[in-house]
Design an enzyme around this catalytic site. Structure first.
Site, short mmCIF file in Angstrom:
data_model
loop_
_atom_site.label_atom_id
_atom_site.label_comp_id
_atom_site.label_asym_id
_atom_site.label_seq_id
_atom_site.Cartn_x
_atom_site.Cartn_y
_atom_site.Cartn_z
N LEU A 29 47.81 8.10 25.66
CA LEU A 29 47.61 7.89 27.18
C LEU A 29 48.23 9.29 27.81
CD1 LEU A 29 49.12 4.41 27.71
CD2 LEU A 29 46.67 5.09 27.61
N CYS A 40 34.81 15.34 16.96
CA CYS A 40 34.62 14.02 16.64
C CYS A 40 34.33 13.07 17.84
CB CYS A 40 35.85 13.34 15.84
SG CYS A 40 35.89 14.09 14.12
N THR A 100 31.49 10.12 9.20
CA THR A 100 31.43 9.24 10.22
C THR A 100 29.96 9.13 10.46
OG1 THR A 100 33.45 10.06 11.23
CG2 THR A 100 31.99 8.67 12.58
N ALA A 119 47.07 12.11 30.10
CA ALA A 119 46.24 12.57 31.06
C ALA A 119 46.02 13.96 30.77
CB ALA A 119 46.78 12.13 32.57
N ASN A 171 37.36 5.13 17.17
CA ASN A 171 37.21 6.65 17.86
C ASN A 171 36.79 6.18 19.32
OD1 ASN A 171 38.13 8.16 15.95
ND2 ASN A 171 36.32 9.37 15.78
P1 NAD Z 1 32.53 20.24 8.77
O1 NAD Z 1 31.25 20.85 9.35
O2 NAD Z 1 33.79 20.73 8.72
O3 NAD Z 1 32.22 20.26 7.01
C1 NAD Z 1 30.86 19.75 6.83
C2 NAD Z 1 30.62 20.56 5.48
O4 NAD Z 1 29.27 19.96 4.97
C3 NAD Z 1 30.20 21.91 5.88
O5 NAD Z 1 30.75 22.78 5.15
C4 NAD Z 1 28.40 22.09 5.26
O6 NAD Z 1 28.37 23.46 5.00
C5 NAD Z 1 28.63 21.06 4.50
N1 NAD Z 1 27.12 20.63 4.18
C6 NAD Z 1 26.20 20.17 4.96
N2 NAD Z 1 25.09 19.90 4.30
C7 NAD Z 1 25.43 19.99 2.83
C8 NAD Z 1 24.63 19.79 1.58
N3 NAD Z 1 23.32 19.45 1.73
N4 NAD Z 1 25.27 20.02 0.41
C9 NAD Z 1 26.52 20.32 0.44
N5 NAD Z 1 27.34 20.67 1.51
C10 NAD Z 1 26.78 20.50 2.69
O7 NAD Z 1 32.75 18.79 9.48
P2 NAD Z 1 34.00 17.82 9.23
O8 NAD Z 1 34.72 18.03 10.42
O9 NAD Z 1 34.74 17.94 7.84
O10 NAD Z 1 33.24 16.54 9.20
C11 NAD Z 1 32.79 15.80 8.50
C12 NAD Z 1 32.35 14.38 8.56
O11 NAD Z 1 33.62 13.72 8.77
C13 NAD Z 1 31.58 14.07 10.03
O12 NAD Z 1 30.96 13.06 9.97
C14 NAD Z 1 32.92 13.93 10.99
O13 NAD Z 1 32.73 13.09 12.00
C15 NAD Z 1 33.77 13.07 9.95
N6 NAD Z 1 35.08 13.14 10.23
C16 NAD Z 1 35.97 14.18 10.70
C17 NAD Z 1 37.04 14.50 11.05
C18 NAD Z 1 37.73 15.57 11.60
O14 NAD Z 1 38.66 15.51 12.27
N7 NAD Z 1 36.89 17.01 11.51
C19 NAD Z 1 37.94 13.35 10.88
C20 NAD Z 1 37.33 12.03 10.48
C21 NAD Z 1 35.99 12.07 10.18
#
Ligand code: NAD
Length: 431
Positions: free
Chosen positions: A250, A260, A121, A252, A208
């Protein structure tokens, strides 16, 4: 298809495992060596229902593999998803350092056409910067495309959400990229929105932020309900049956948390400001959300008078049920505030205790079940609506508590029933 996923966290790993299960060849990359070592052995380093089984099956079938090297994924995949974290900086802006690092690294290893897909995101116009960065560091001038494909999965039901999405958003200016992603997503049978990259990025931030707005809206209504003795659950039901509104989001409570919504609302406020628009609405959404924690704390104080030395039991630590994720969990804020007032805290969560122990250490007592939490408690606070808290033996609880006080931050109990049983019970937006 051959797919590389960079970042093997909640989103990257679910994406990788699900694509592999559909028959694709997937290489998942992560810079966290410990994580990769565990994943190679089929161990998922966090709790997500069904994920470990999916990972193990696809590891065994050799459709899924893990590495610490971005190079390996770039060399062997046609499509490269970027799914690294985009955490908030202290000023609320999204920290895009990981995205930039990964983009440079991808560019360095390009040797033939690749499609780079942004799944993390990100603020609007990040895709433009990814494209720029890859162009600058792509010394061999290899052809590539960039697309945005935001993810909408929810932790706790991530596999279902990924495989049966309400919609798939594909933002790209390239016909080739559009064809590749259409082919990849063919088995999903879900509506696909094709758009430009900026619009795709905005769809995610806007979605979101809209969900956060619904939560803050119903919390504001709950606060009015409390003033007049109305029932917010009935109000939400009455509103939600209107198809233009819908019942989801909705509920509360003590407000949204997690990795996120808080960060995405902040990042959206910030990017809007940078673009010259003051997103006042979202600032208020955020303020209402923060205020819900204060309201809960006030209810605890109003029920116990003095907090110092009181035994307060916390049920639920994860930011929502069915996950062990405690990033930005309301529980941590509430516990911190109570510890500052020198309360004795006992807590329990079905999944999140290992992660919480790393943060809270010995400042609180971790219990083996809700009844141990309730022993001699002056007050029980429901922070996360895990199903197993909904059917507790309330008479047993009442017997072992020092004072029968329940502050229910998630409205999981029937106020009338609890009051009849002799509890002092306070929910959110209902009497
Ligand atoms: P997370 O922290 O669980 O995973 C991210 C991973 O990226 C980590 O394991 C980290 O070690 C790795 N990483 C960082 N730098 C790196 C690099 N240079 N090379 C390789 N790996 C690297 O995060 P997440 O919850 O999976 O979220 C990831 C993205 O997706 C974010 O932008 C988040 O906003 C978005 N997102 C998350 C969700 C959710 O529910 N968690 C849902 C939709 C979107």
């Amino acid at each position: 298809m051959k797919i590389g996923i960079i970042g093997s966290g909640y989103v990257g790993l679910v994406t990788g495992a699900c694509f592999a299960d559909l028959g694709n060849e997937v290489i998942c990359v992560d810079s966290d060596k410990e994580k990769i070592d565990l994943l190679k052995k089929g161990t998922v380093p966090f709790y997500e229902p069904g994920l470990e089984e999916l990972v193990r099956r696809n590891l065994k079938e050799k459709r899924l593999s893990f590495t610490g090297e971005i190079k390996e994924a770039v060399k062997n995949s046609l499509i490269i998803f970027i799914a690294v974290g985009t955490p908030p900086r202290p000023n609320g802006e999204a920290d895009l350092t990981y995205i930039e690092n990964v983009s440079r690294e991808i560019a360095r290893h390009l040797n033939s056409y690749r499609l780079i897909v942004e799944k993390s995101t990100v603020p609007v116009e990040t895709g433009k910067w990814i494209e720029h960065t890859i162009r600058v560091f792509n010394r061999r001038k290899v052809k590539f495309d960039v697309a945005s494909n935001p993810e909408f999965l929810r932790e706790g039901s991530a596999i279902q959400d990924f495989l049966r999405p309400d919609r798939i958003v594909i933002g790209t200016e390239s016909k080739r990229a559009r064809e590749i992603l259409s082919e990849l997503y063919k088995p999903f049978n879900a509506p696909i929105i094709f758009t430009d990259i900026n619009s795709a990025e905005l769809i995610k931030h806007a979605s979101n932020s809209f969900l956060a707005t619904k939560i803050s809206f119903i919390n504001a209504i709950a606060n009015i309900c409390e003033k007049v003795g109305a029932d917010v659950i009935k109000v939400a039901e009455g509103m939600g049956l209107d198809k233009r509104i819908g019942r989801a989001f909705l509920d509360a409570g003590i407000g949204y948390g997690g990795s996120c919504l808080p960060k995405d609302v902040d990042a959206f406020i910030h990017i809007a400001e940078k673009l010259g628009y003051d997103f006042e609405l979202l600032k208020v959404v955020k303020k209402i959300n923060e205020n819900q924690r204060e309201i809960l704390l006030k209810k605890i104080k109003d029920s116990l008078w003095i907090i110092k030395g009181k035994n307060i039991g916390i049920l639920g630590l994860s930011f929502k049920p069915n996950t062990d994720d405690i990033r930005n969990a309301p529980s941590l804020e509430i516990i911190d505030a109570l510890l500052k007032e020198e309360a004795n805290i006992r807590c329990f969560d079905p999944q999140a205790m290992p992660k919480a122990k790393k943060i809270l250490k010995n400042r609180v007592l971790f219990c083996k079940d809700p009844y141990e939490v309730a022993k001699n408690a002056d007050c029980l606070v429901i922070v996360t609506e895990w199903n197993e808290f909904k059917e507790l033996d309330l008479l047993r609880l009442k017997k072992i508590m020092r004072q029968p006080v329940i502050i229910d931050g998630r409205n999981i109990y029937d106020p009338r029933k609890l009051k009849e049983m002799g509890f002092r019970y306070l929910g959110v937006g209902r009497e």
